[in-house]
Each structure stands twice: as C-alpha cells, then as structure tokens.
Design a protein around this motif. Structure first.
Motif, PDB file in Angstrom:
ATOM      1  N   GLY A  48      68.995  35.638  58.830  1.00 34.93           N
ATOM      2  CA  GLY A  48      67.905  34.593  58.133  1.00 34.93           C
ATOM      3  C   GLY A  48      67.027  34.479  57.013  1.00 34.93           C
ATOM      4  N   VAL A  49      67.984  33.985  56.355  1.00 29.95           N
ATOM      5  CA  VAL A  49      67.843  33.897  54.946  1.00 29.95           C
ATOM      6  C   VAL A  49      66.873  32.180  55.031  1.00 29.95           C
ATOM      7  N   ILE A  50      67.989  31.397  56.231  1.00 29.09           N
ATOM      8  CA  ILE A  50      67.777  30.175  56.237  1.00 29.09           C
ATOM      9  C   ILE A  50      67.621  29.582  57.872  1.00 29.09           C
ATOM     10  N   ASP A  51      66.752  29.015  58.366  1.00 29.12           N
ATOM     11  CA  ASP A  51      66.288  28.573  59.481  1.00 29.12           C
ATOM     12  C   ASP A  51      67.089  27.479  59.842  1.00 29.12           C
ATOM     13  N   GLU A  52      67.611  26.653  59.315  1.00 23.44           N
ATOM     14  CA  GLU A  52      68.664  25.147  59.659  1.00 23.44           C
ATOM     15  C   GLU A  52      69.526  25.123  59.187  1.00 23.44           C
ATOM     16  N   ILE A  53      70.435  24.366  58.934  1.00 26.87           N
ATOM     17  CA  ILE A  53      71.597  23.935  58.597  1.00 26.87           C
ATOM     18  C   ILE A  53      71.453  22.109  58.366  1.00 26.87           C
ATOM     19  N   SER A  54      71.504  21.520  57.573  1.00 25.25           N
ATOM     20  CA  SER A  54      71.437  19.794  57.760  1.00 25.25           C
ATOM     21  C   SER A  54      72.237  19.890  56.953  1.00 25.25           C
ATOM     22  N   PRO A  55      72.583  18.673  57.973  1.00 25.77           N
ATOM     23  CA  PRO A  55      74.054  17.531  57.117  1.00 25.77           C
ATOM     24  C   PRO A  55      74.036  17.195  55.686  1.00 25.77           C
ATOM     25  N   SER A  56      72.915  16.823  55.093  1.00 24.86           N
ATOM     26  CA  SER A  56      72.808  16.722  53.946  1.00 24.86           C
ATOM     27  C   SER A  56      71.505  16.656  53.101  1.00 24.86           C
ATOM     28  N   ALA A  57      72.457  16.669  52.011  1.00 28.83           N
ATOM     29  CA  ALA A  57      71.003  17.490  50.894  1.00 28.83           C
ATOM     30  C   ALA A  57      69.965  16.198  51.124  1.00 28.83           C
ATOM     31  N   ALA A  58      70.033  14.771  51.145  1.00 25.13           N
ATOM     32  CA  ALA A  58      68.654  13.991  51.767  1.00 25.13           C
ATOM     33  C   ALA A  58      68.208  14.469  52.903  1.00 25.13           C
ATOM     34  N   GLN A  59      69.113  14.829  54.073  1.00 19.17           N
ATOM     35  CA  GLN A  59      68.123  15.080  55.356  1.00 19.17           C
ATOM     36  C   GLN A  59      67.259  16.840  54.986  1.00 19.17           C
ATOM     37  N   ALA A  60      68.048  17.435  54.482  1.00 17.24           N
ATOM     38  CA  ALA A  60      67.127  18.857  53.978  1.00 17.24           C
ATOM     39  C   ALA A  60      65.928  18.231  53.080  1.00 17.24           C
ATOM     40  N   ALA A  61      66.049  17.451  52.400  1.00 22.29           N
ATOM     41  CA  ALA A  61      64.927  17.465  51.574  1.00 22.29           C
ATOM     42  C   ALA A  61      63.475  16.621  52.136  1.00 22.29           C
ATOM     43  N   ALA A  62      64.082  15.455  53.001  1.00 21.84           N
ATOM     44  CA  ALA A  62      63.197  14.803  53.754  1.00 21.84           C
ATOM     45  C   ALA A  62      62.113  15.328  54.002  1.00 21.84           C
TER      46      ALA A  62
END
Lengths: 294, 294
Positions: A48-62
């Motif tokens: 429960g530390v994070i809600d979602e795993i993103s495929p890239s740093a750019a997509q996470a930061a968007a």
C-alpha cells in the motif's frame, strides 16, 4: 500543500517512507512509481505504499504535481533526464540525496527549462535496513530536512517544499550546496567510512571472529552504520570525495594527537584531552541548534 | 554463593551496579564501602547501595567474604595493597577492570600470601554516565563477564566467582590475560580512541559547531562512547597501550585501503569492499558465539 499525484522515482526505504508519511498526513491522492526492480515495485504495491506501477519515469511524472527522485546518488542524473520533458509547469521536483553539489550540477546538465522546478532536498534520516519493506511513515519526524535551493527556484516553490517536509514532522533548514556537502562529509560521510574501515580492520585479523564474539554494546553502536547499504554509500562517498578526504585528513590529525600522547605515556595531557572531548560530546544533543546561535 | 559482607572498594557506576545487582538477587547481607570521595559515599548510602562507610579499605575488607575492587585501572594496585593484610583466608577478591595483564602484575607485586584469593574479572558492561547515581541492578544482565584466573587460584574459588556473575545474569568466559587484552584492544579500547579522535577532529574545525548541529542519528550512535569518562579511559588506554597501538595500525591499514579506492574513483571495487563489510556487520549480533564455534 496536498498533492494529487505523487510520482515516486525510486521505491526503496526513503521513497517508500516519504509516500507513507504523506499518506499518514492525508496529503497525497494517487502514488505512482516505476523502476527496474519489478519485485520491489510489486512489494510496494502490496504494502500500500504505491497505487500504480508505471512503465516509465516520464509516464509516472506526467500530470504529477509532486515528483520525488529517491535513487542512489549516481543514478539521479538519469532519472532527472527522463523526467525533464514530462514535468508539468507547476510541479515540484525534489530529490533526497545525501550530496547536493553533484545533483545540482546534474540537474543543470539535463533539466533544461524544468530546472527552476527542482528543489534539491536531503532529509537527515535513514536506517541500516534498505528496501521498501522497511519504509516507515515516521522516518522524518523530528529530523532535519535540508533544502539547498537553486537561484532559479521561485521562492513560493521553495516555501511549498519546506511546508511539505514540515508537514511530515521534519525541521527544515536552507543552505548552499557546498556548505551542505562540507558539513555532511564531517558528520555523516566520514563516520561511515571510518566505521567500514574499523570493522574491516578487526574482521580481517586471524583472531577477528573471536574478537568480534566478545564485543559489547559500545562496539554495537559504534559500528551500527557499518551495515549501511553498499550501493548507496559507494555513490555518496564518490560524489563527495574531496570533502570526505578533507575530513579524513582532520580525523588523522586528531588521531595522531591522541596516539602521540599515548606513546609518550603522558597521563595528565591524555586525560585533559579526553575530558574536553567527552564533555563536549555529553553536551551535544540530536537536533540541538549550533552553540553559536544559542 | 550468598555473601554476608561485601567490601566495595570504589563506589561508582560499576561498583554500585554490582552491589545493587547482588541485592536484587538476594545474594548479599551487609555492604560496606570506603574511599576518598565522601560525597559519592554519602550518596551511595542514601540510595541504599551501601549500608556502611568504613574509614579504610583494610577495615572494610576485614571480615568480608567478598571484596570487589572497582576503581579506575591505575588505582587498583594501591587498593589491592591496602586490602592484602586484611583479607580473610576464605574471601573472594575480584576487580572489574577493562585491562587484565596490568592488574595481574600489580596483584603479584602487592598481594603476597593473598594472591590466590584474587580472581581478575571484567564484566562487559557500562554506560557513558559515570557515578553511583547511575548504578543499575540490571547492568550485567545478558552481558559477558570475562574471568582471567591466575594459576594460583584454587579451582573452587574460580567456580564461585563464575557462579556469582552468572547469578547476576552475566555469561561467563574464562581466558588468559594476554588474550583478553588483545581482544578488548580491538573491540573496545580502539573504538573509544577513534570516537574521541573523530569527535575532536570535527569539533575543533572553525565550522565545527555548525557541522555538529546538523548531525543525525548515525553520528549520535557512532560517537556515543566519545562521552565516556576521562579518568577511566586514560587508564585503560595507557594500561593496554601496546595492544591499542597495534590495533590502531590495523585500522589505519584498512582506512588506507578504503581511501585508495576512493582516490582512484574505483566504484566497483569500493562497492564490493563496502558490501563485504556491511554484510559481515549485519550478521554480527551482540553476544553471539564466534563464527568458528557455530
């Protein structure tokens, strides 16, 4: 101050603790992370530390209004470069690295127009146990959080960064990157180097394991930091090498002084010298202001 | 094992804790002490650590079935000499000093016919706060107590000494004085010297007090022993000087190795070296048996 989307780039002890602390303070909506270590990310999701795993740093930061870079110091430049094109114009970008001159230089190299959004940060907190499994919402409570703002930072962004750390229980201090690196070479980086060297110097003797079996509580505390993560401390020691070596020189001077008194058998001078140190150390307290400002 | 009259020669943290631990275990009748520090003795009386103040070590020891010498290492010889003529033929005489070669030599010089009654002891316990006000009945629980018996000791006297420490919760190990002094130079005396030197090396810099105000929990633990009592550690370091300097040499070798990797910027070798140490330190636990005997 509340952030709707936190991009957590680096999901270990520090990043995980930051996300948990924000959650506990009710200051975060959605937490998204990414990185090369799929097992750590899966664990972070499960905990429960994070809600979602993103495929890239750019997509996470968007679309993130807060981006935290929490990777070993030497990896920060690559992550900053990946984030730069995706960073929103109102986002706050921070790191948590233990050295600040190098990360500011890296930011200047790769962030481009996003540079003013980056407020370098260093929370003075940690554990010898790495990994998101040891993340702790209380890790920053009562600790210093150092900010080394860039001249390009808008003042209100620095205020937002400061308010955020204060909301997690930290006491914020702002200073220059060079001043930061000199101070932490003295009070953090050198002690790690000395603790590693000391433990190594005992353990590699023929009777080392017998010696170690006799060690008591003083040894335990003195060497606690010698269990600290190898990749993290490789990077810190190399990134701040000049200041660390300068501090090692000061230490050797002081050790030479003590050894000279010992060789001379000068009991009175040895006792005086120890007493001055012991009294100063007994007066020192975690988180106290400097003597000059009292 | 119960003792009717304990003569406590030296009424500080160690002596006071020994008396309190014996009391808690129901193993002592009357506790008598003496010494030059009238205020400490009065405090010990008021705290219930001792029952009586005696005008001299000889009078305190007369009729005692247990005599504990708990003074700084360099003062032990004088106390042993004062006790020798008064010691009963069935009495057990022990010290608690951190060095054992020197106290055995002192005992040979001054104890005469009383020599076989002296079982040198070293409980691996302590605090950075000296004085009887900090005496703690639980100080020895779970700690090692090292005995370095003399060839002259009757075996049953050594057994009585061992049983006594075990009754206070300590785990007893017997070894030779030289072996003891080499081991504790490595795991206790050198760390104190390094902690004093390290703190001194930081504090005496122009920016020292600013640096110290930023220090965190790692620094706190690394320097805890730098607050240790000056008179006690002056004596220990001088009494075990040769072994301490030998261990300082091993430490400098190890530090040279780390610094060389740092200067060379050899990230891979630095990480490998740190990782070996960090893993070994993470496996170490207070009071665990040596790896070779597992």
């Amino acid at each position: 101050m509340r952030c709707e989307r936190l991009a957590l780039l680096g999901c270990g002890l520090m990043g995980g603790s930051f996300a948990l602390a924000l959650r506990r303070a009710g200051l975060v909506g959605h937490v998204v992370s990414c990185g090369p270590d799929a097992a750590a990310l899966a664990q972070a999701l499960q905990l429960g530390v994070i809600d979602e795993i993103s495929p890239s740093a750019a997509q996470a930061a968007a679309g993130a209004d807060l981006v935290l870079v929490a990777v070993p110091v030497a990896a920060a430049e690559g992550v900053l470069a990946a984030v730069a094109p995706a960073l929103g114009e109102h986002a706050l970008l921070m790191d948590v690295g233990s050295t600040k001159h190098d990360v500011a230089a890296a930011a200047r190299r790769v962030l481009g127009a996003a540079l003013p959004r980056f407020v370098p940060a260093h929370p003075i907190a940690g554990k010898e146990t790495a990994g998101v499994a040891h993340a702790d919402a209380a890790l920053f409570a009562g600790r210093h959080a150092i900010l080394t703002p860039l001249p390009e930072n808008p003042p209100e962004l620095v205020q937002r960064a400061a308010a955020l750390w204060e909301a997690l229980g930290a006491r914020v201090r702002c200073m220059g990157a060079a001043e930061h690196d000199a101070a932490f070479a003295a009070v953090s980086h050198l002690p790690h180097l000395l603790a590693y060297a000391y433990f190594d110097g005992v353990a590699r003797q023929a009777a080392g394991s017998d010696f170690l079996s006799l060690a008591g509580p003083g040894f335990r505390d003195f060497t606690r930091i010698a269990a600290s993560d190898a990749a993290v401390w490789r990077d810190i020691l190399l990134a701040n090498r000049d200041e660390v070596l300068r501090q090692a020189w000061h230490f050797r001077e002081a050790l030479d002084g003590f050894e000279a008194l010992l060789r001379a058998g000068d009991a009175a001078a040895l006792e005086d010298h120890i007493r001055q140190v012991a009294q100063a150390r007994a007066r020192w307290h975690l988180g106290a202001p400097p003597a000059s400002s009292r």
